[in-house]
Design a protein around this motif. Structure first.
Motif, PDB file in Angstrom:
ATOM      1  N   THR A 262       0.703  -1.279  -0.063  1.00 44.69           N
ATOM      2  CA  THR A 262      -0.104   0.017  -0.162  1.00 44.69           C
ATOM      3  C   THR A 262       0.835   1.122   0.309  1.00 44.69           C
ATOM      4  O   THR A 262       1.541   1.514   0.880  1.00 44.69           O
ATOM      5  N   TYR A 263       0.715   2.083  -1.236  1.00 42.60           N
ATOM      6  CA  TYR A 263       1.574   3.441  -1.038  1.00 42.60           C
ATOM      7  C   TYR A 263       0.775   4.495  -0.652  1.00 42.60           C
ATOM      8  O   TYR A 263      -0.082   5.172  -1.595  1.00 42.60           O
ATOM      9  N   GLY A 264       0.744   4.542   0.669  1.00 48.57           N
ATOM     10  CA  GLY A 264       0.208   6.087   1.154  1.00 48.57           C
ATOM     11  C   GLY A 264       1.322   6.756   1.660  1.00 48.57           C
ATOM     12  O   GLY A 264       2.222   6.995   1.157  1.00 48.57           O
ATOM     13  N   ALA A 267       4.451   3.320   3.515  1.00 50.81           N
ATOM     14  CA  ALA A 267       4.182   2.100   2.413  1.00 50.81           C
ATOM     15  C   ALA A 267       4.386   1.011   3.180  1.00 50.81           C
ATOM     16  O   ALA A 267       5.610   0.878   4.152  1.00 50.81           O
ATOM     17  N   VAL A 268       3.399  -0.068   3.022  1.00 51.03           N
ATOM     18  CA  VAL A 268       3.625  -1.182   3.939  1.00 51.03           C
ATOM     19  C   VAL A 268       3.274  -2.269   3.193  1.00 51.03           C
ATOM     20  O   VAL A 268       2.402  -2.964   2.894  1.00 51.03           O
ATOM     21  N   PRO A 269       4.597  -3.190   2.738  1.00 49.18           N
ATOM     22  CA  PRO A 269       4.610  -4.228   2.087  1.00 49.18           C
ATOM     23  C   PRO A 269       4.066  -5.478   3.053  1.00 49.18           C
ATOM     24  O   PRO A 269       4.645  -5.473   4.130  1.00 49.18           O
ATOM     25  N   LEU A 270       3.093  -6.248   2.671  1.00 49.65           N
ATOM     26  CA  LEU A 270       2.681  -7.359   3.627  1.00 49.65           C
ATOM     27  C   LEU A 270       2.589  -8.563   2.891  1.00 49.65           C
ATOM     28  O   LEU A 270       2.081  -8.742   1.940  1.00 49.65           O
ATOM     29  N   GLN A 384      12.707   0.994  -1.074  1.00 43.93           N
ATOM     30  CA  GLN A 384      12.447   0.617   0.309  1.00 43.93           C
ATOM     31  C   GLN A 384      11.438  -0.629   0.403  1.00 43.93           C
ATOM     32  O   GLN A 384      11.542  -1.499   1.074  1.00 43.93           O
ATOM     33  N   THR A 385      10.518  -0.641  -0.745  1.00 44.28           N
ATOM     34  CA  THR A 385       9.803  -2.093  -0.785  1.00 44.28           C
ATOM     35  C   THR A 385      10.599  -3.125  -1.218  1.00 44.28           C
ATOM     36  O   THR A 385      10.476  -4.332  -0.333  1.00 44.28           O
ATOM     37  N   ARG A 386      11.735  -3.166  -2.019  1.00 40.54           N
ATOM     38  CA  ARG A 386      12.554  -4.327  -2.131  1.00 40.54           C
ATOM     39  C   ARG A 386      13.358  -4.602  -1.200  1.00 40.54           C
ATOM     40  O   ARG A 386      13.487  -5.731  -0.590  1.00 40.54           O
ATOM     41  N   ASP A 387      13.902  -3.604  -0.213  1.00 41.88           N
ATOM     42  CA  ASP A 387      14.456  -3.800   1.011  1.00 41.88           C
ATOM     43  C   ASP A 387      13.562  -4.756   1.982  1.00 41.88           C
ATOM     44  O   ASP A 387      14.153  -5.700   2.434  1.00 41.88           O
ATOM     45  N   LEU A 388      12.295  -4.397   2.097  1.00 38.39           N
ATOM     46  CA  LEU A 388      11.502  -5.145   3.071  1.00 38.39           C
ATOM     47  C   LEU A 388      11.183  -6.568   2.376  1.00 38.39           C
ATOM     48  O   LEU A 388      11.090  -7.701   3.156  1.00 38.39           O
ATOM     49  N   LEU A 389      10.819  -6.485   1.211  1.00 35.97           N
ATOM     50  CA  LEU A 389      10.439  -7.874   0.484  1.00 35.97           C
ATOM     51  C   LEU A 389      11.380  -8.912   0.496  1.00 35.97           C
ATOM     52  O   LEU A 389      11.286  -9.998   0.655  1.00 35.97           O
ATOM     53  N   GLU A 390      12.571  -8.374   0.327  1.00 35.45           N
ATOM     54  CA  GLU A 390      13.980  -9.395   0.396  1.00 35.45           C
ATOM     55  C   GLU A 390      13.925 -10.116   1.615  1.00 35.45           C
ATOM     56  O   GLU A 390      14.226 -10.974   1.738  1.00 35.45           O
ATOM     57  N   ASP A 391      13.756  -8.978   2.723  1.00 35.30           N
ATOM     58  CA  ASP A 391      13.761  -9.575   4.054  1.00 35.30           C
ATOM     59  C   ASP A 391      12.879 -10.566   4.568  1.00 35.30           C
ATOM     60  O   ASP A 391      13.176 -11.606   5.059  1.00 35.30           O
ATOM     61  N   MET A 392      11.817 -10.378   3.796  1.00 30.81           N
ATOM     62  CA  MET A 392      10.490 -11.312   4.211  1.00 30.81           C
ATOM     63  C   MET A 392      10.832 -12.581   3.351  1.00 30.81           C
ATOM     64  O   MET A 392      10.432 -13.688   4.002  1.00 30.81           O
ATOM     65  N   GLU A 393      11.219 -12.411   2.322  1.00 28.16           N
ATOM     66  CA  GLU A 393      11.662 -13.721   1.444  1.00 28.16           C
ATOM     67  C   GLU A 393      12.572 -14.573   2.218  1.00 28.16           C
ATOM     68  O   GLU A 393      12.711 -15.723   2.271  1.00 28.16           O
ATOM     69  N   ALA A 394      13.341 -13.892   2.762  1.00 27.69           N
ATOM     70  CA  ALA A 394      14.562 -14.607   3.377  1.00 27.69           C
ATOM     71  C   ALA A 394      14.209 -15.227   4.834  1.00 27.69           C
ATOM     72  O   ALA A 394      14.779 -16.361   4.995  1.00 27.69           O
ATOM     73  N   HIS A 395      13.384 -14.700   5.452  1.00 21.07           N
ATOM     74  CA  HIS A 395      12.714 -15.247   6.762  1.00 21.07           C
ATOM     75  C   HIS A 395      11.615 -16.240   6.609  1.00 21.07           C
ATOM     76  O   HIS A 395      11.260 -17.075   7.390  1.00 21.07           O
ATOM     77  N   SER A 396      10.732 -16.067   5.534  1.00 23.55           N
ATOM     78  CA  SER A 396       9.770 -17.043   5.198  1.00 23.55           C
ATOM     79  C   SER A 396       9.943 -18.225   4.467  1.00 23.55           C
ATOM     80  O   SER A 396       9.636 -19.294   4.381  1.00 23.55           O
TER      81      SER A 396
END
Length: 496
Positions: A262-264, A267-270, A384-396
């Motif tokens: 959500t880009y408000g 932004a919060v990738p989920l 910044q979205t890639r920063d978070l999504l890469e972290d999510m991929e790594a942990h999930s």
């Protein structure tokens, strides 16, 4: 007879009142902003009464625009900015202080003290988050320590706490209901989402008394009834979720590994993880929603500054008159001219968690233009979205295949194409990009019986445009490496 659902879509900078029909289609919208207060560097406040009045007025206006009355509304759904903190007098209903917005960094010293005392591991283990000024718990502590009226009301047993959903519910019911939903409670640093309850050890560590906290309910179900003084008739409130959980629900991300951004203002990738509640040291786990006593989970975190960087260029730098003009400016260039913009206005959130970082534009030369800075600002949201999504991929252990997008900036085709390029995956924009409000509509509709289950909701979701990655690998990784270098240079800049 048609069935209508009213959604109070309370965002960081303004509120929408939205009326939906039984197909989940928008019938009418009204929007207005409220004033923001920045009393010191890194501080961010709002007037809670102003937030309530604007949210109520936009809801009343939306009903009027729809050509209906309150008697035609079957239920109300609420979605809200998470973590923003209000404390008020339970007898008068008056706030004891401005609400402290989620992006405020004033509690960094409290966070640092707790870290030094060795609490970070406990908070991470019990909440799935990390100690950070974003969350409500340290904001409550700051108000209790710094606002004499709050301490006095606490002694008198008159003090109540809530995030904005709770504040709206309190006002809608004229003080009869003090409750929140589990997705909002999970963002306070006081709630254990693994056990589904307020946690005594967390309360003790922050010195927050349990009796000021609201009752925690599922995201779907009966919360109370809006007083007839607001809409001319009593209306049940049957769905509540924090904005990002609502957006995930509105995007019909009901399968493990499905993701949205959500880009408000932020932004919060989920990413939805279903029954799995991952434990991550970087604080990515959060509760998605609760339905029929069953909790579902997700991974994600806030990018503190996303759309706000465009607002800053518009309002403070006067680069353009309308935010939508940023797309044309950015698209007019073949590249960013070596400019990188780290919008750490109030520090950096996940995955960096650096409250002392500050905004930086680097790569400036005598030839730098407004267009290049604007493009770099838009690109910062994608990085910044890639920063978070890469972290999510790594942990999930789940590979991202596709990203569904929503929010105001999702209308920017340049940004969406760059997002697909820098992620190297499809970006899908739905026909209705205001999926935060739609998610609250879906939740309330389930709560009042308009829809029977989530399978019905999946059939309602439709794509409007798909952005396929077009950038070559070498360019993609070179740009991202420069971005990461720029973030490092912006880190730990503030001295207090």
């Amino acid at each position: 007879m048609k069935q209508y659902i009213l959604v109070m879509d309370q965002g960081t900078t303004g509120s929408r009142g939205v009326v939906y029909d039984e197909r989940g289609d928008v019938v009418a919208i009204d929007y207005a902003e409220y004033k923001q207060y920045f009393p010191k560097s890194g501080w961010w406040e709002q007037d809670a009464n102003d937030v309530w009045n604007v949210t109520l007025k936009t809801s009343q206006n939306a009903i009027a625009k729809a050509g209906i009355t309150g008697a035609d509304i079957k239920a109300i759904g609420i979605t809200n900015q998470r973590e923003t903190t209000v404390l008020w007098d339970s007898e008068t209903g008056e706030p004891v202080y401005h609400d402290i917005v989620w992006g405020c960094r004033r509690t960094a010293p409290i966070v640092e003290r707790l870290r030094q005392e060795g609490y970070n591991a406990m908070f991470n283990h019990k909440t799935g988050l990390v100690l950070d000024p974003t969350y409500s718990g340290t904001k409550i502590r700051w108000i209790l320590d710094n606002v004499p009226e709050a301490a006095e009301k606490l002694k008198q047993g008159k003090l109540k706490f809530g995030n904005i959903d709770c504040w709206l519910l309190w006002n809608l019911t004229c003080g009869r209901v003090h409750a929140t939903d589990c997705s909002n409670a999970a963002r306070t640093l006081l709630f254990n989402p693994y056990e589904g309850k307020w946690d005594d050890a967390l309360l003790q560590a922050l010195g927050v008394p349990a009796d000021i906290l609201p009752e925690v309910k599922d995201s779907v179900g009966y919360f109370g009834t809006a007083d007839p003084k607001w809409f001319g008739i009593e209306i049940p409130i049957t769905g509540i979720a924090g904005d990002q959980s609502a957006a995930l629900f509105g995007q019909a991300c009901f399968e493990e590994g499905s993701a949205k951004n959500t880009y408000g203002t932020s932004a919060v990738p989920l990413m939805f993880t279903g029954d799995k509640a991952p434990r991550t040291e970087t604080g990515l786990m959060t509760l998605a929603w609760g339905i029929d006593g069953h909790l579902s989970y997700s991974m994600g975190a806030s990018i503190l500054i996303a759309g706000q960087v465009v607002q800053w260029l518009r309002d403070k730098m006067k680069f353009f008159g309308k935010s939508s003009e940023s797309e044309k400016m950015a698209a007019s260039l073949k590249d960013n001219g070596g400019i990188f913009f780290v919008p750490a206005f109030t520090g950096l959130g996940a995955p960096y968690y650096d409250p002392k970082a500050r905004g930086m534009i680097i790569g400036i030369t005598a030839d730098t233009t407004q267009e290049q800075i604007t493009r770099a600002a838009l690109e910062s949201m994608a990085y910044q979205t890639r920063d978070l999504l890469e972290d999510m991929e790594a942990h999930s252990g789940i590979e991202l295949k596709e990203l569904k997008v929503d929010g105001g900036a999702a209308q920017n085709d340049f940004l969406m194409q760059f997002q697909a390029d820098i992620l190297n995956c499809r970006v899908v924009r739905p026909k209705d990009i205001e999926t935060t409000a739609k998610g609250a509509c879906y939740l309330a509709g389930l709560g009042c019986g308009v829809w029977k289950d989530q399978n019905e909701l999946k059939d309602l979701w439709q794509a409007e445009k798909v952005f396929e990655p077009q950038m070559d690998d070498d360019t993609r990784e070179a740009l991202y490496e420069q971005w990461r270098d720029a973030v490092k240079r912006a880190g730990s800049w503030a001295r207090s």
